[in-house]
Design an enzyme around this catalytic site. Structure first.
Site, PDB file in Angstrom:
ATOM      1  N   ARG A  64       0.805  -1.216   0.000  1.00  0.00           N
ATOM      2  CA  ARG A  64       0.000   0.000   0.000  1.00  0.00           C
ATOM      3  C   ARG A  64       0.850   1.284   0.000  1.00  0.00           C
ATOM      4  O   ARG A  64       0.624   2.185  -0.810  1.00  0.00           O
ATOM      5  CB  ARG A  64      -0.908   0.033   1.242  1.00  0.00           C
ATOM      6  CG  ARG A  64      -2.126  -0.829   1.143  1.00  0.00           C
ATOM      7  CD  ARG A  64      -2.461  -1.407   2.504  1.00  0.00           C
ATOM      8  NE  ARG A  64      -1.492  -2.462   2.781  1.00  0.00           N
ATOM      9  CZ  ARG A  64      -1.697  -3.734   2.481  1.00  0.00           C
ATOM     10  NH1 ARG A  64      -2.851  -4.110   1.991  1.00  0.00           N
ATOM     11  NH2 ARG A  64      -0.762  -4.664   2.672  1.00  0.00           N
ATOM     12  N   THR A  65       1.802   1.363   0.920  1.00  0.00           N
ATOM     13  CA  THR A  65       2.514   2.634   1.105  1.00  0.00           C
ATOM     14  C   THR A  65       3.369   2.967  -0.108  1.00  0.00           C
ATOM     15  O   THR A  65       3.335   4.089  -0.630  1.00  0.00           O
ATOM     16  CB  THR A  65       3.378   2.577   2.384  1.00  0.00           C
ATOM     17  OG1 THR A  65       2.584   2.061   3.451  1.00  0.00           O
ATOM     18  CG2 THR A  65       3.912   3.944   2.753  1.00  0.00           C
ATOM     19  N   LYS A  92      25.228  -5.788  -0.647  1.00  0.00           N
ATOM     20  CA  LYS A  92      26.682  -6.034  -0.584  1.00  0.00           C
ATOM     21  C   LYS A  92      27.277  -5.403   0.672  1.00  0.00           C
ATOM     22  O   LYS A  92      28.485  -5.265   0.784  1.00  0.00           O
ATOM     23  CB  LYS A  92      27.355  -5.443  -1.821  1.00  0.00           C
ATOM     24  CG  LYS A  92      26.860  -6.020  -3.135  1.00  0.00           C
ATOM     25  CD  LYS A  92      27.548  -5.297  -4.287  1.00  0.00           C
ATOM     26  CE  LYS A  92      26.847  -5.563  -5.609  1.00  0.00           C
ATOM     27  NZ  LYS A  92      27.218  -4.578  -6.636  1.00  0.00           N
ATOM     28  N   ARG A 114      11.279   3.830   4.083  1.00  0.00           N
ATOM     29  CA  ARG A 114      10.818   2.851   5.084  1.00  0.00           C
ATOM     30  C   ARG A 114      12.027   2.048   5.522  1.00  0.00           C
ATOM     31  O   ARG A 114      12.808   1.574   4.678  1.00  0.00           O
ATOM     32  CB  ARG A 114       9.750   1.921   4.497  1.00  0.00           C
ATOM     33  CG  ARG A 114       9.406   0.779   5.448  1.00  0.00           C
ATOM     34  CD  ARG A 114       8.228  -0.035   4.995  1.00  0.00           C
ATOM     35  NE  ARG A 114       6.986   0.700   5.196  1.00  0.00           N
ATOM     36  CZ  ARG A 114       5.773   0.139   5.067  1.00  0.00           C
ATOM     37  NH1 ARG A 114       5.656  -1.134   4.741  1.00  0.00           N
ATOM     38  NH2 ARG A 114       4.686   0.857   5.251  1.00  0.00           N
ATOM     39  N   HIS A 142       4.544   5.793  11.756  1.00  0.00           N
ATOM     40  CA  HIS A 142       4.092   5.627  10.371  1.00  0.00           C
ATOM     41  C   HIS A 142       3.117   6.794  10.134  1.00  0.00           C
ATOM     42  O   HIS A 142       1.893   6.613  10.098  1.00  0.00           O
ATOM     43  CB  HIS A 142       3.417   4.273  10.209  1.00  0.00           C
ATOM     44  CG  HIS A 142       3.162   3.847   8.783  1.00  0.00           C
ATOM     45  ND1 HIS A 142       3.322   4.698   7.692  1.00  0.00           N
ATOM     46  CD2 HIS A 142       2.762   2.652   8.268  1.00  0.00           C
ATOM     47  CE1 HIS A 142       3.021   4.030   6.588  1.00  0.00           C
ATOM     48  NE2 HIS A 142       2.684   2.797   6.905  1.00  0.00           N
TER      49      HIS A 142
HETATM   50  N1   CP Z   1      -0.337  -0.192   5.996  1.00  0.00           N
HETATM   51  C1   CP Z   1       0.843  -0.359   5.405  1.00  0.00           C
HETATM   52  O1   CP Z   1       1.845   0.287   5.755  1.00  0.00           O
HETATM   53  O2   CP Z   1       0.843  -1.299   4.423  1.00  0.00           O
HETATM   54  P1   CP Z   1       2.099  -1.720   3.534  1.00  0.00           P
HETATM   55  O3   CP Z   1       3.070  -2.431   4.461  1.00  0.00           O
HETATM   56  O4   CP Z   1       1.552  -2.625   2.466  1.00  0.00           O
HETATM   57  O5   CP Z   1       2.723  -0.484   2.978  1.00  0.00           O
END
Ligand code: CP
Length: 324
Positions: A64-65, A92, A114, A142
């Site tokens: 999603r993100t 590496k 992320r 998040h």
């Molecule tokens: N909710 C969320 O962060 O989903 P993803 O891990 O798919 O990005």
């Protein structure tokens, strides 16, 4: 709308909800409401980020993100590069900072990151020249997930102030829970955390939330039931006796949802473990907002990119730059 001298969002980076004021959050939600309308049109392209480069740097899996940040950047006219860590020199042994400095040398305008380590995104933001957005750092924050959750709630309930939101399940390992607790309280919601004591962090009461280990009591009169994924990949050791037992006591099914208000709405950030923290009948049922959360994800990420774009150096000299 803001003018050149008073940006509606006074921050160069979005590293967390912590540190944002209520007006900061509300400004992003207002922008996101407009982005929903843009995304529902046939012609979705805007010029806000024309000529800008956005790099999505994901050290952890995401559906999603990452995809919504890619769509959001493209809808705003940016050149978007998805950096595949699995085939990069990280494999590496290159460090996070060396990777960041390498990308920085290519003059990106925005990096979306992320990382599995809490605080990694803050560290990276200190090393690069561009704006940085936290797309999830360990169990820390998040922020765009919390913003999209707030947008979804506001559009369905008309407000956040005064609502009772029950955040249920694996709160201990959840960056989504942490960002939501901060954001929802900043907007005046009452927040409860519900789960087995092994999955409620020590000191959670200091966040100003009520805690419950019994779903019946925790969901009583809740307006919003926000389920969390059981994050087995972050667990060292056994936190629940078995998945079957967990579902029996903490999985959201129709019977447990009946403890909440009759018009309660159900949310889940995804990915979902059906039959573990939520039943399919609830996830796909009439009270579920889970699909709508995904739509709001694109809008919120467009809003955040647009807000940060106001701080990009060239934008100060291009007053005509912006949405068509
Ligand atoms: N909710 C969320 O962060 O989903 P993803 O891990 O798919 O990005």
């Amino acid at each position: 709308m803001s003018d050149q001298h008073t940006p509606l969002f006074p921050h160069r980076h979005l590293l967390g909800i912590e540190g944002l004021s209520r007006p900061d959050i509300e400004a992003l939600l207002e922008l996101a409401d407009k982005a929903v309308e843009v995304s529902r049109q046939v012609e979705k392209k805007r010029a806000t980020l024309r000529g800008r480069t956005q790099i999505n740097l994901f050290f952890e899996p995401s559906t999603r993100t990452q995809s919504s940040f890619e769509l959001a950047g493209k809808r705003l006219g940016a050149d978007v590069m998805n950096m595949s860590v699995s085939s990069s020199s990280v494999k590496k042994g290159e460090t996070l900072i060396d990777t960041a400095m390498t990308l920085n040398a290519m003059h990106p305008d925005i990096i979306v990151v992320r990382h599995h380590a809490a605080g990694a995104v803050h560290l990276l933001a200190r090393k690069v020249d561009c704006s940085v957005i936290n797309a999830g750092d360990g169990a820390h924050e998040h922020p765009t997930q919390a913003l999209l959750d707030a947008l979804t709630i506001r559009r369905n309930k008309g407000r956040i102030e005064g609502l009772t939101v029950a955040i249920c399940g694996d709160v201990l390992h959840s960056r989504v829970a942490r960002s939501n607790i901060i954001l929802l309280q900043a907007l005046g919601a009452r927040v409860r955390c519900v789960g087995p004591s092994t999955l409620l962090p020590a000191g959670i009461d200091q966040f100003g939330v009520e805690t419950f280990t019994d779903m019946r009591k925790g969901l009583e009169d809740a307006d919003i039931v926000m389920m969390l994924r059981l994050q087995r990949e972050r667990m060292n050791g056994s936190f629940v006796p078995s998945v079957k037992e967990y579902f029996r006591f903490y999985g959201l099914d129709e019977e447990k949802l009946g403890f909440a208000k009759p018009d309660a709405l159900v949310m889940h950030p995804g990915p979902m473990n059906r039959g573990v923290e939520i039943s399919s009948s609830v996830a796909d049922g009439a009270q579920s907002l889970i699909r709508e959360q995904v739509e709001m994800g694109v809008a919120v990420r467009m809003a955040v990119l647009e807000a940060l774009a106001q701080h990009l150096p060239e934008a100060q000299h291009s007053p005509n730059r912006g949405s068509k």
